[in-house]
Design a protein around this motif. Structure first.
Motif, PDB file in Angstrom:
ATOM      1  N   LEU A  30     -35.461  46.566 -27.067  1.00  0.00           N
ATOM      2  CA  LEU A  30     -35.054  47.965 -27.241  1.00  0.00           C
ATOM      3  C   LEU A  30     -36.038  48.699 -28.133  1.00  0.00           C
ATOM      4  O   LEU A  30     -36.410  49.855 -27.872  1.00  0.00           O
ATOM      5  CB  LEU A  30     -33.637  48.040 -27.820  1.00  0.00           C
ATOM      6  CG  LEU A  30     -33.130  49.441 -28.162  1.00  0.00           C
ATOM      7  CD1 LEU A  30     -32.956  50.277 -26.895  1.00  0.00           C
ATOM      8  CD2 LEU A  30     -31.812  49.369 -28.931  1.00  0.00           C
ATOM      9  N   ILE A  31     -36.486  48.025 -29.196  1.00  0.00           N
ATOM     10  CA  ILE A  31     -37.468  48.652 -30.099  1.00  0.00           C
ATOM     11  C   ILE A  31     -38.752  48.954 -29.349  1.00  0.00           C
ATOM     12  O   ILE A  31     -39.337  50.047 -29.465  1.00  0.00           O
ATOM     13  CB  ILE A  31     -37.717  47.740 -31.312  1.00  0.00           C
ATOM     14  CG1 ILE A  31     -36.434  47.587 -32.143  1.00  0.00           C
ATOM     15  CG2 ILE A  31     -38.849  48.295 -32.175  1.00  0.00           C
ATOM     16  CD1 ILE A  31     -36.569  46.609 -33.296  1.00  0.00           C
ATOM     17  N   ASP A  32     -39.230  47.984 -28.535  1.00  0.00           N
ATOM     18  CA  ASP A  32     -40.448  48.214 -27.745  1.00  0.00           C
ATOM     19  C   ASP A  32     -40.254  49.362 -26.775  1.00  0.00           C
ATOM     20  O   ASP A  32     -41.153  50.205 -26.579  1.00  0.00           O
ATOM     21  CB  ASP A  32     -40.824  46.942 -26.981  1.00  0.00           C
ATOM     22  CG  ASP A  32     -41.212  45.811 -27.917  1.00  0.00           C
ATOM     23  OD1 ASP A  32     -41.088  44.639 -27.504  1.00  0.00           O
ATOM     24  OD2 ASP A  32     -41.631  46.113 -29.065  1.00  0.00           O
ATOM     25  N   TYR A  33     -39.068  49.434 -26.142  1.00  0.00           N
ATOM     26  CA  TYR A  33     -38.773  50.523 -25.208  1.00  0.00           C
ATOM     27  C   TYR A  33     -38.845  51.879 -25.907  1.00  0.00           C
ATOM     28  O   TYR A  33     -39.433  52.836 -25.393  1.00  0.00           O
ATOM     29  CB  TYR A  33     -37.388  50.297 -24.597  1.00  0.00           C
ATOM     30  CG  TYR A  33     -36.824  51.486 -23.850  1.00  0.00           C
ATOM     31  CD1 TYR A  33     -35.992  52.406 -24.485  1.00  0.00           C
ATOM     32  CD2 TYR A  33     -37.123  51.707 -22.503  1.00  0.00           C
ATOM     33  CE1 TYR A  33     -35.475  53.503 -23.814  1.00  0.00           C
ATOM     34  CE2 TYR A  33     -36.623  52.792 -21.832  1.00  0.00           C
ATOM     35  CZ  TYR A  33     -35.794  53.690 -22.488  1.00  0.00           C
ATOM     36  OH  TYR A  33     -35.287  54.767 -21.830  1.00  0.00           O
ATOM     37  N   LEU A  34     -38.263  51.975 -27.070  1.00  0.00           N
ATOM     38  CA  LEU A  34     -38.249  53.247 -27.805  1.00  0.00           C
ATOM     39  C   LEU A  34     -39.651  53.648 -28.236  1.00  0.00           C
ATOM     40  O   LEU A  34     -40.007  54.827 -28.221  1.00  0.00           O
ATOM     41  CB  LEU A  34     -37.319  53.150 -29.016  1.00  0.00           C
ATOM     42  CG  LEU A  34     -35.828  52.959 -28.705  1.00  0.00           C
ATOM     43  CD1 LEU A  34     -35.043  52.718 -29.981  1.00  0.00           C
ATOM     44  CD2 LEU A  34     -35.274  54.186 -27.974  1.00  0.00           C
ATOM     45  N   LYS A  35     -40.471  52.669 -28.616  1.00  0.00           N
ATOM     46  CA  LYS A  35     -41.837  52.983 -29.063  1.00  0.00           C
ATOM     47  C   LYS A  35     -42.699  53.489 -27.907  1.00  0.00           C
ATOM     48  O   LYS A  35     -43.680  54.198 -28.119  1.00  0.00           O
ATOM     49  CB  LYS A  35     -42.475  51.745 -29.678  1.00  0.00           C
ATOM     50  CG  LYS A  35     -41.884  51.373 -31.034  1.00  0.00           C
ATOM     51  CD  LYS A  35     -42.558  50.133 -31.609  1.00  0.00           C
ATOM     52  CE  LYS A  35     -41.980  49.778 -32.991  1.00  0.00           C
ATOM     53  NZ  LYS A  35     -42.631  48.566 -33.549  1.00  0.00           N
TER      54      LYS A  35
END
Length: 918
Positions: free
Chosen positions: A907-912
């Motif tokens: 999720l963090i990678d997606y948001l970045k």
């Protein structure tokens, strides 16, 4: 024959003499009107002056309020520019003639910025950092316009009377100090006061701020004990006569809500009502002269006119009593002679018409009382409801068992049952918009018997007023016939149980509901053993009574919402709703067998029977009604082959399923401690920009042997076993912690949605769990959404409303999940403090091809908008669905089109990777 005298000439002569009588009448009517008018004019003038004074003061006070609102925007915009804020304050001071200082305090009420008039600028350093927490301004609640007003006080800057107005800005307060020294001059300059007019302005403690005598204002006179000021301080605005300084004065007191001040305007009574006294004296004199003249003329006129009129009056009273044989006298006046002849003709005409009316009334009464239906007339009460009966026919009297006089003292609503009374409560209102109303109701007789009736109602005009005509038709026979027909069509005539047709329909409804709610059903197919042998031995009549007793025992052995029916011959079918565990089926089957094993005693004959039971489960064994019956029948045949009093599931796979479920339940008890549970997050995007605005937390279970276990399998187990409370609390705390971590990484606007079950809402400590999760994680409440199912919201609605209101006050958002697939309606949802409406994916799936799904989705969105709810659509998988919802102002979207559910790290990678990512 002597010529007859003209009565008209004689009357004209007399009325010339009494021409003054209109003046007398005019005087009698005009005197109180004149008094009221002049008195009211004095009151209005006094009140006008008071209103003018109040308006002038409110205009005086509005200038600093406008200045504060202008500075509020500047402070908010240039919050970090101290020099610019101070310069703006000083510029505002210079543009005002009444402000002596403008200051800004911090959250501890210390002065951080200060703007002064040029004359007071040298004192600026003395007041920066000054603690104002004891100032009365900070003990007041804001007014609707956001401002706060202090008591009047002596200014530390000038030593002169002053008052402060404040405007909260977050934790700060913007304050304007107003110099009241010039208020007296400004106020009196705008007024043109008449002599003997007193104007006083006092503060909330009764101390004079402004006085029409400037010297009195300087002494700061306290008028707290003045009766008018006391009324004003109690919040009453009035204009009346007071005793002031030894004189009676007409006084008006008005309240200034912004500051709590009172305006008092008074005038001397002798000055206010001088014109009234003069007019009264003149008018009374004219009336007295007119009365003397009228008395003289009326005595002479009455002597000549009264006798023939008196005679006709006596004859009128005879006619009123029903005596039409008149004794008319002749007199010398032409007009009265003609009147006597006309009177005789009128008497004969009245007699004939009265007889016709009596005949017609008797005819109508005969029809009225011989109707087959109850006919009545009811008055309309002042509140537009049904009033008392005014007419009732004999049919209604006999039907209800009351005396006629008793019914006249009652209303139709009193004779309706409570349920019907509610239906007829607004009958008059409906009749005013629709000419006729037809509905069914229940009337209550004197002995309490309920009689079903069909009511026809309409409004009719009677005696120059509206009344309600009611025709009530006894429909007991019709109801009974309908019940008999329904009983014959849908129920077995021997046992009274649902027959094959009704059973098939009930099974179809059950399958539909179970499919929609993802629930389990069970069908038990029961066959009686050896019934043919009993019929052969004791006769078919005995066998019929045995079947009737069997039906009774079966019905008593199941729950109230389960269905027992006769499939035919010696076969019965039982439908079990919401079967959470196959063990429940075995318990019910054994209970049915035990009930049938008890000996039957009929006609002193004791017989024993047994039965075989086959069990089929939905959806495991079959998904269609006919298949469920067929599989249950086959299972019953298998049980019959194994012997009597045996029940059997359709296949061994059901036993395997029960074993697997027990294994899952045991594993789930330790899954949290073993770290097998994990939260995934499915992002939610804004419908137009497609930027992430939130995500939904989804629970996943990785079993060491079984692998990934579907939530549809283990969530029901957690709810039924009670483990959902501990798991739900872990999900809530974990979601709050990880969302706070996202905020710390720079994704500050993301909200997280956490699903909450009905079991969690029943927990008395649920609110404390939410509060503790927020405090421990540091997540602001406005970034947490609790997603609730429709059934969880509606069950225990009174307790839930209290809980939801507390959560809303805490700042948490409440979302209604999967809306449209449950039981809620607009009338129910409007009572709950919800923020968000989530449209179920089942409706989105049919867009844009299925017109029904489009219509349902648009209706749900319209309803949500009418309740001012945020709209979220789930299950978005195509661009067409996205465009459709965005064009209809759906707030945000969620689905595989944007992202699948992701572990936290992904999720963090997606948001970045998003375009506007920090």
């Amino acid at each position: 024959m002597a010529p007859r005298k003209s009565l008209s000439k004689r009357i004209r002569l007399y009325f010339i003499l009494i021409a003054a009588l209109p003046l007398v009448g005019f005087g009698l009517l005009a005197l109180p009107i004149l008094e009221d008018t002049l008195t009211q004019e004095a009151f209005n003038e006094n009140r006008y002056v008071a209103n003018h004074v109040r308006n002038s003061i409110q205009d005086f006070l509005s200038e600093p309020v406008q200045t504060l609102h202008i500075l509020e925007r500047a402070v908010t915009r240039f919050r970090d520019d101290d020099v610019l804020i101070t310069a703006l304050m000083e510029e505002a001071i210079q543009q005002s003639s009444i402000l002596e200082a403008i200051l800004l305090t911090d959250n501890k009420r210390h002065v951080t910025h200060l703007g002064l008039t040029p004359a007071l600028t040298p004192q600026q350093e003395d007041f920066l950092g000054l603690d104002l927490s004891a100032h009365s301004l900070f003990r007041r609640l804001p007014r609707p316009d956001g401002t706060v007003w202090s008591d009047t006080y002596t200014s530390l800057l000038t030593g002169k009377p002053a008052i402060s107005a404040g405007l909260p800005i977050d934790q700060q307060m913007l304050v304007a100090n107003i110099n009241l020294e010039n208020l007296n001059r400004i106020l009196l300059h705008s007024l043109e006061l008449q002599p003997n007019t007193l104007v006083v302005l006092v503060d909330s403690n009764g101390v004079v701020i402004t006085h029409s005598n400037p010297e009195q204002a300087k002494t700061q006179l306290n008028m707290h004990n003045h009766p008018a000021i006391q009324q004003g301080l109690r919040g009453r605005e009035e204009t009346r006569i007071y005793d002031f300084e030894g004189e009676r004065v007409l006084g008006s007191v008005l309240h200034i809500p912004e500051t709590g001040w009172e305006v008092y305007v008074a005038r001397n009574m002798s000055t206010s009502l001088e014109l009234l006294y003069k007019s009264r004296t003149t008018l009374i004199g004219a009336i007295l002269i007119s009365l003397v003249l009228a008395l003289t003329v009326s005595i002479q006129s009455a002597r000549n006119i009264i006798q023939p009129i008196e005679h006709l009056s006596n004859q009128t009273r005879r006619i009123a009593k029903g005596h039409y044989d008149l004794d008319l006298e002749r007199d010398d006046f032409l007009e009265t002679s003609r009147l006597t002849r006309d009177f005789a003709s009128m008497s004969a005409a009245v007699r004939d018409r009265e007889q016709q009316l009596l005949d017609k009334t008797a005819e109508c009464r005969l029809i009225f009382n011989n109707s087959n239906d109850g006919v009545s007339l009811a008055e309309i009460a002042e509140d537009d409801t049904l009033g008392n009966y005014s007419e009732v026919n004999e049919v209604l009297v006999k039907r209800l068992g009351y005396e006629l006089e008793e019914l006249y003292a009652m209303t139709p609503l009193e004779l309706f049952s409570p349920g019907s009374r509610q239906e007829a409560q607004d009958l008059v209102t409906r009749l005013r918009s629709h000419a006729q109303q037809l509905f069914e109701a229940e009337q209550v007789t004197r002995d309490g018997t309920l009689i079903p009736v069909e009511v026809t109602a309409r409004i009719v005009k009677m005696h120059q007023r509206d009344m309600v005509y009611l025709l009530t038709r006894d429909i007991r026979d019709r109801k009974h016939a309908a019940e008999v027909i329904e009983q014959m069509a849908f129920f077995d005539s021997l046992t009274g149980l649902p027959n094959r047709h009704l059973l098939h329909d009930r099974l179809g409804q059950a399958v539909t509901n179970a499919t929609r709610n993802k629930a389990n059903l069970a069908v038990l197919y029961i066959n009686l053993d050896r019934l043919k042998a009993i019929n052969d031995s004791y006769g078919h009549d005995f066998g019929d009574r045995l079947l009737h007793e069997t039906a009774r025992r079966l019905s008593l052995s199941v729950r109230g919402n389960d269905v027992v029916g006769r499939w035919g011959g010696d076969e019965f079918v039982v439908l079990l709703w919401q079967v959470a565990d196959p063990k429940h089926c075995t318990m019910v089957a054994q209970k049915l067998l035990d009930a049938l094993n008890e000996p039957f005693v009929l006609d002193s004959q004791e017989v024993a029977i047994s039965a075989s039971v086959g069990i089929s489960l939905f959806p495991q064994d079959a998904e269609q009604v006919d298949q469920l019956i067929s599989t249950a029948d086959m299972a019953m045949q298998h049980a019959k082959r194994e012997g009597y009093n045996v029940y059997k599931f359709y296949s061994q796979s059901m036993n395997s399923w029960a074993s697997e479920r027990l294994q899952l339940e045991n594993s789930l008890r330790f899954a949290q401690d073993r770290g097998e549970l994990e939260l995934y997050y499915q992002p939610r995007v804004e419908s137009l920009s497609l930027e992430p605005v939130g995500m939904e937390a989804l629970l996943r279970w990785d079993h060491p042997q079984l692998g990934r276990v579907s939530p549809d399998r283990f969530i029901p187990i957690a709810e039924e076993s009670g483990m959902i409370r501990a798991i739900g609390e872990w999900v809530l705390r974990t979601a709050c912690m990880q969302t706070r971590e996202l905020h710390d990484l720079g994704f500050k606007d993301l909200r997280v949605g956490v699903n909450v079950s009905a079991q969690q809402l029943k927990n008395a400590n649920f609110f404390q769990q939410v509060e503790r999760a927020l405090l421990d994680s540091g997540l602001p409440p406005e970034y947490l959404e609790l997603e609730l199912t429709e059934r969880a919201v509606i069950d225990h609605s009174e307790d839930n409303i209290k809980l939801f209101n507390r959560l809303r006050e805490l700042g948490v958002h409440l979302a209604l999940d999967d809306f449209g697939v449950g039981y809620s309606s607009l009338s129910q949802l409007k009572d709950f403090p919800l923020n968000i409406l989530k449209i179920d994916r089942s409706f989105i799936a049919g867009i844009p091809d299925d017109r029904n799904h489009i219509a349902i989705t648009e209706a749900i969105m319209a309803m949500g908008m009418s309740l001012n709810l945020e709209l979220i659509a789930e299950g978005i998988e195509t661009e067409e669905q996205c465009n459709f919802l965005a064009a209809r102002d759906c707030n945000s979207l969620q689905g595989f089109l944007f992202s699948r559910p992701l572990p936290f790290a992904e999720l963090i990678d997606y948001l970045k990777q998003q375009p506007n990512s920090v």
